[in-house]
Design a protein around this motif. Structure first.
Motif, PDB file in Angstrom:
ATOM      1  N   ASP A   1      38.584  41.407  30.248  1.00  0.00           N
ATOM      2  CA  ASP A   1      37.562  42.601  30.674  1.00  0.00           C
ATOM      3  C   ASP A   1      37.963  43.592  31.619  1.00  0.00           C
ATOM      4  OD1 ASP A   1      34.966  43.999  30.538  1.00  0.00           O
ATOM      5  OD2 ASP A   1      34.734  43.422  32.579  1.00  0.00           O
ATOM      6  N   LYS A   2      38.711  43.344  32.772  1.00  0.00           N
ATOM      7  CA  LYS A   2      39.204  43.914  33.616  1.00  0.00           C
ATOM      8  C   LYS A   2      40.457  44.777  33.503  1.00  0.00           C
ATOM      9  CE  LYS A   2      36.327  42.613  37.194  1.00  0.00           C
ATOM     10  NZ  LYS A   2      35.568  43.644  38.202  1.00  0.00           N
ATOM     11  N   MET A   3      41.343  44.006  32.601  1.00  0.00           N
ATOM     12  CA  MET A   3      42.634  44.553  32.221  1.00  0.00           C
ATOM     13  C   MET A   3      42.556  45.029  30.737  1.00  0.00           C
ATOM     14  SD  MET A   3      44.001  44.018  35.026  1.00  0.00           S
ATOM     15  CE  MET A   3      45.790  44.088  34.828  1.00  0.00           C
TER      16      MET A   3
ATOM     17  N   LEU B   1      37.657  36.896  42.147  1.00  0.00           N
ATOM     18  CA  LEU B   1      37.505  37.499  40.890  1.00  0.00           C
ATOM     19  C   LEU B   1      36.530  38.743  41.284  1.00  0.00           C
ATOM     20  CD1 LEU B   1      37.077  34.816  38.242  1.00  0.00           C
ATOM     21  CD2 LEU B   1      39.000  36.322  38.355  1.00  0.00           C
ATOM     22  N   ASP B   2      35.590  38.768  42.113  1.00  0.00           N
ATOM     23  CA  ASP B   2      35.002  40.044  42.476  1.00  0.00           C
ATOM     24  C   ASP B   2      35.586  40.729  43.609  1.00  0.00           C
ATOM     25  OD1 ASP B   2      32.754  39.048  40.992  1.00  0.00           O
ATOM     26  OD2 ASP B   2      31.656  38.132  42.444  1.00  0.00           O
ATOM     27  N   GLY B   3      36.772  40.485  43.927  1.00  0.00           N
ATOM     28  CA  GLY B   3      37.455  41.154  45.031  1.00  0.00           C
ATOM     29  C   GLY B   3      36.819  41.182  46.346  1.00  0.00           C
ATOM     30  N   LYS B   4      36.027  40.202  46.516  1.00  0.00           N
ATOM     31  CA  LYS B   4      35.720  39.997  47.848  1.00  0.00           C
ATOM     32  C   LYS B   4      36.640  39.131  48.911  1.00  0.00           C
ATOM     33  CE  LYS B   4      30.943  40.464  46.097  1.00  0.00           C
ATOM     34  NZ  LYS B   4      29.430  40.022  46.164  1.00  0.00           N
ATOM     35  N   VAL B   5      37.720  39.371  48.855  1.00  0.00           N
ATOM     36  CA  VAL B   5      38.563  38.582  49.422  1.00  0.00           C
ATOM     37  C   VAL B   5      39.605  39.712  50.454  1.00  0.00           C
ATOM     38  CG1 VAL B   5      38.803  36.479  48.185  1.00  0.00           C
ATOM     39  CG2 VAL B   5      40.291  38.386  47.878  1.00  0.00           C
ATOM     40  N   MET B   6      40.424  39.154  51.226  1.00  0.00           N
ATOM     41  CA  MET B   6      41.454  39.937  51.969  1.00  0.00           C
ATOM     42  C   MET B   6      42.332  40.954  51.005  1.00  0.00           C
ATOM     43  SD  MET B   6      44.101  39.518  54.997  1.00  0.00           S
ATOM     44  CE  MET B   6      45.247  38.229  54.095  1.00  0.00           C
TER      45      MET B   6
ATOM     46  N   ALA C   1      39.373  28.165  34.215  1.00  0.00           N
ATOM     47  CA  ALA C   1      40.404  28.779  33.550  1.00  0.00           C
ATOM     48  C   ALA C   1      39.783  29.737  32.483  1.00  0.00           C
ATOM     49  CB  ALA C   1      41.495  27.990  33.065  1.00  0.00           C
ATOM     50  N   GLU C   2      39.038  29.218  31.752  1.00  0.00           N
ATOM     51  CA  GLU C   2      38.257  30.027  30.726  1.00  0.00           C
ATOM     52  C   GLU C   2      37.582  31.223  31.187  1.00  0.00           C
ATOM     53  OE1 GLU C   2      36.071  27.260  28.359  1.00  0.00           O
ATOM     54  OE2 GLU C   2      37.784  26.709  27.273  1.00  0.00           O
ATOM     55  N   TYR C   3      36.657  31.052  32.107  1.00  0.00           N
ATOM     56  CA  TYR C   3      35.968  31.803  32.903  1.00  0.00           C
ATOM     57  C   TYR C   3      36.865  32.867  33.280  1.00  0.00           C
ATOM     58  CZ  TYR C   3      32.919  34.454  36.323  1.00  0.00           C
ATOM     59  OH  TYR C   3      32.539  35.474  37.250  1.00  0.00           O
ATOM     60  N   PHE C   4      37.842  32.661  34.058  1.00  0.00           N
ATOM     61  CA  PHE C   4      38.882  33.612  34.678  1.00  0.00           C
ATOM     62  C   PHE C   4      39.788  34.421  33.455  1.00  0.00           C
ATOM     63  CE2 PHE C   4      41.761  33.585  38.508  1.00  0.00           C
ATOM     64  CZ  PHE C   4      42.479  34.705  38.111  1.00  0.00           C
ATOM     65  N   ASP C   5      40.004  33.929  32.459  1.00  0.00           N
ATOM     66  CA  ASP C   5      40.336  34.454  31.127  1.00  0.00           C
ATOM     67  C   ASP C   5      39.474  35.572  30.875  1.00  0.00           C
ATOM     68  OD1 ASP C   5      42.792  32.993  31.272  1.00  0.00           O
ATOM     69  OD2 ASP C   5      42.224  31.588  29.678  1.00  0.00           O
ATOM     70  N   ALA C   6      38.219  35.202  30.917  1.00  0.00           N
ATOM     71  CA  ALA C   6      37.292  36.172  30.251  1.00  0.00           C
ATOM     72  C   ALA C   6      36.946  37.268  31.440  1.00  0.00           C
ATOM     73  CB  ALA C   6      35.813  35.639  30.242  1.00  0.00           C
ATOM     74  N   VAL C   7      37.231  37.207  32.454  1.00  0.00           N
ATOM     75  CA  VAL C   7      37.016  38.248  33.467  1.00  0.00           C
ATOM     76  C   VAL C   7      38.258  39.181  33.317  1.00  0.00           C
ATOM     77  CG1 VAL C   7      37.080  38.963  35.917  1.00  0.00           C
ATOM     78  CG2 VAL C   7      35.595  37.060  34.951  1.00  0.00           C
ATOM     79  N   TYR C   8      39.672  38.555  33.315  1.00  0.00           N
ATOM     80  CA  TYR C   8      40.909  39.198  33.075  1.00  0.00           C
ATOM     81  C   TYR C   8      40.879  40.054  32.048  1.00  0.00           C
ATOM     82  CZ  TYR C   8      45.908  39.544  32.692  1.00  0.00           C
ATOM     83  OH  TYR C   8      47.041  40.068  32.700  1.00  0.00           O
TER      84      TYR C   8
END
Length: 287
Positions: free
Chosen positions: A275-277, A156-161, A266-273
């Motif tokens: 915000d980001k989108m 979620l932080d983009g610290k991947v390939m 999943a709820e945390y993912f949704d919250a980040v999504y």
């Protein structure tokens, strides 16, 4: 190996140091696109291999030799990967079929001048995460994902390939010359593969009759494609990909994140999504 040894940063985006050598990155930077090139663009684990099966079959009029005799990394090579500069792509006849995981703003100058056709494939980021988690566990050139909760935060932080899924998708959604870009989702392809094949063929100005379209769709069903040794990476050395840990072509379904993420994750993912989108006007199939 440490994370610092496994990754290199190019144009602000983490990339595998083993797979993306300085020579390969330089080759892509200097690559000369043609206006009739066909470029498949994805964030990793979003349907690249699937599209690398579909497009050659469309362009060959359904001839299976196009996917049965040439490994997918040669038939539709990633421009940023190490071996691609040895394929003499400059000598390939048009239309060339190519692939990249680059963000839009990472593309070389010739891309913006030539304006080739782009097929941009998107996938529910929860499923991208799920597929990535298994992939990172079997690929030696990537950092072991470790505990799922830790990998989720990195993803979620983009610290991947190839960095942030959010940045990648938004960069291509905001691209110029959208008439040269076809946007399609993994989920659309699963829901109606025959229709997706027909739409891609139309975008590529390739006339296919209904019977050929159906044969291509049938051949590209996940269960059938998974048997193709030129596509399932079974010929890749086990020290590069250990498919005893996880198959490269694993399930090929939508919604597997429900079997992977906890309710809290999943709820945390949704919250980040959200915000980001929040500024993205596009309506996605998975929303």
């Amino acid at each position: 190996m440490t994370e610092a040894e496994l990754y290199t940063v190019y144009k602000g985006v983490p990339m595998s140091a083993r797979m993306h050598s300085p020579q390969a990155l330089k080759h892509f930077e200097e690559f000369s696109f043609r206006s009739d090139d066909i470029l498949i663009v994805t964030y990793p684990k979003s349907g690249t291999t699937w599209t690398q099966e579909i497009v050659p079959l469309i362009m060959s009029g359904g001839d299976p030799a196009s996917v049965e005799t040439v490994p997918n990394w040669r038939r539709v090579p990633w421009l940023e990967i190490g071996r691609s500069y040895t394929f003499n792509l400059e000598e390939r006849p048009s239309p060339r079929m190519l692939a990249t995981h680059y963000h839009y703003n990472m593309m070389p100058s010739s891309f913006f001048k030539a304006k080739p056709k782009v097929i941009y494939v998107m996938r529910n980021p929860k499923d991208v995460f799920t597929s990535s988690f298994h992939y990172y566990g079997m690929a030696s050139f990537l950092e072991n994902p470790g505990p799922q909760s830790e990998f989720l935060n990195k993803f979620l932080d983009g610290k991947v390939m190839f960095g942030s899924w959010f940045d990648h998708v938004k960069s291509w959604l905001n691209a110029e010359d959208k008439e040269r870009i076809m946007y399609i989702s993994y989920e659309e392809m699963i829901m109606d593969l025959k229709d997706s094949v027909a739409r891609i063929a139309q975008f590529l100005d390739k006339s296919l009759d209904a019977e050929v379209t159906e044969k291509i769709a049938e051949r590209c069903l996940f269960k059938n494609m998974k048997q193709n040794k030129m596509s399932n990476y079974s010929t890749a050395p086990p020290e590069l990909m250990d498919q005893t840990k996880s198959e490269f072509l694993r399930k090929g379904i939508a919604g597997d994140w429900k079997n992977q993420l906890t309710v809290a994750e999943a709820e945390y993912f949704d919250a980040v999504y959200e915000d980001k989108m929040k500024d993205v006007k596009c309506k996605f199939v998975w929303d």
